[in-house]
Design a protein around this motif. Structure first.
Motif, PDB file in Angstrom:
ATOM      1  N   LYS A 147       7.426  -4.357  -1.153  1.00  0.00           N
ATOM      2  CA  LYS A 147       7.404  -3.233  -0.212  1.00  0.00           C
ATOM      3  C   LYS A 147       7.240  -1.919  -0.963  1.00  0.00           C
ATOM      4  CE  LYS A 147      10.115  -3.135   3.429  1.00  0.00           C
ATOM      5  NZ  LYS A 147      11.313  -3.261   4.277  1.00  0.00           N
ATOM      6  N   TYR A 148       7.914  -1.776  -2.081  1.00  0.00           N
ATOM      7  CA  TYR A 148       7.800  -0.553  -2.882  1.00  0.00           C
ATOM      8  C   TYR A 148       6.361  -0.358  -3.352  1.00  0.00           C
ATOM      9  CZ  TYR A 148       8.341   2.817  -6.627  1.00  0.00           C
ATOM     10  OH  TYR A 148       8.199   3.909  -7.436  1.00  0.00           O
ATOM     11  N   ASN A 149       5.736  -1.454  -3.748  1.00  0.00           N
ATOM     12  CA  ASN A 149       4.353  -1.396  -4.224  1.00  0.00           C
ATOM     13  C   ASN A 149       3.337  -1.399  -3.071  1.00  0.00           C
ATOM     14  OD1 ASN A 149       4.852  -1.298  -6.996  1.00  0.00           O
ATOM     15  ND2 ASN A 149       5.190  -3.500  -7.072  1.00  0.00           N
ATOM     16  N   LYS A 150       3.844  -1.449  -1.837  1.00  0.00           N
ATOM     17  CA  LYS A 150       3.004  -1.432  -0.637  1.00  0.00           C
ATOM     18  C   LYS A 150       1.952  -2.536  -0.655  1.00  0.00           C
ATOM     19  CE  LYS A 150       3.916   3.270   0.190  1.00  0.00           C
ATOM     20  NZ  LYS A 150       4.048   4.496   0.091  1.00  0.00           N
ATOM     21  N   ARG A 151       2.353  -3.693  -1.163  1.00  0.00           N
ATOM     22  CA  ARG A 151       1.456  -4.838  -1.244  1.00  0.00           C
ATOM     23  C   ARG A 151       1.812  -5.923  -0.240  1.00  0.00           C
ATOM     24  NH1 ARG A 151       1.642  -5.813  -7.732  1.00  0.00           N
ATOM     25  NH2 ARG A 151       0.778  -3.847  -8.368  1.00  0.00           N
ATOM     26  N   GLU A 153       3.745  -6.859   3.677  1.00  0.00           N
ATOM     27  CA  GLU A 153       4.310  -6.451   4.955  1.00  0.00           C
ATOM     28  C   GLU A 153       5.310  -7.505   5.402  1.00  0.00           C
ATOM     29  OE1 GLU A 153       4.505  -3.611   7.967  1.00  0.00           O
ATOM     30  OE2 GLU A 153       2.983  -3.570   6.397  1.00  0.00           O
TER      31      GLU A 153
END
Length: 154
Positions: A147-151, A153
């Motif tokens: 989630k931190y790396n927005k990779r 969902e």
């Protein structure tokens, strides 16, 4: 991501009979979390002070190539490993549960502890996850990182 084994992958328990080590509990969801990390090019490293055939078999099944056994000084080992990789402590997330993980956890970019880690570790970790070891703690850490790396969902 660097992980300890006993108390992180496992619940810290070990079952012995007259012939030696029989069983350790691992969580399948943790394995899937690590697979998701690897698919997203996050390197997974396992460092343990123990020498366990059971752990070696589990790491082989999880396809974790960077698994290191019998490491008594994890901080010094990690320092050399990162030098060899031309990397730094700041680029590492570390998951540990007891005092032999403390120096490494205090040196890395992100440190995580299972909910049932020792108090000194929980007091010094950047994150204490809601799950216990061998009960989804690693999976929770993986999801935080993704989630931190927005990779990823959820």
């Amino acid at each position: 991501m660097v992980l300890d084994v006993d108390g992180v992958f496992t619940d810290g328990g070990v079952y012995y009979d007259a012939n030696g080590e029989l069983a350790k509990k691992f969580d399948m969801r943790d394995g899937m979390g690590l697979e998701i990390l690897r698919q997203n090019r996050v390197e997974v490293v396992v460092v343990t002070s123990e020498n366990s055939e059971l752990v070696a078999k589990r790491m082989k099944k999880l396809q974790i190539q960077n698994t290191f056994f019998g490491v008594k000084d994890k901080y010094s080992f990690l320092q050399q490993f990162l030098t060899d990789k031309n990397s730094s402590f700041g680029s590492v997330a570390y998951v540990g549960d007891d005092v032999n993980d403390l120096a490494s956890m205090c040196s890395v970019g992100w440190s995580f502890a299972p909910n049932n880690a020792t108090e000194i570790i929980k007091n010094n970790a950047d994150f204490v996850v809601s799950k216990d070891s061998a009960n989804g703690a690693i999976r929770e850490v993986c999801e935080i990182i993704m989630k931190y790396n927005k990779r990823y969902e959820i």
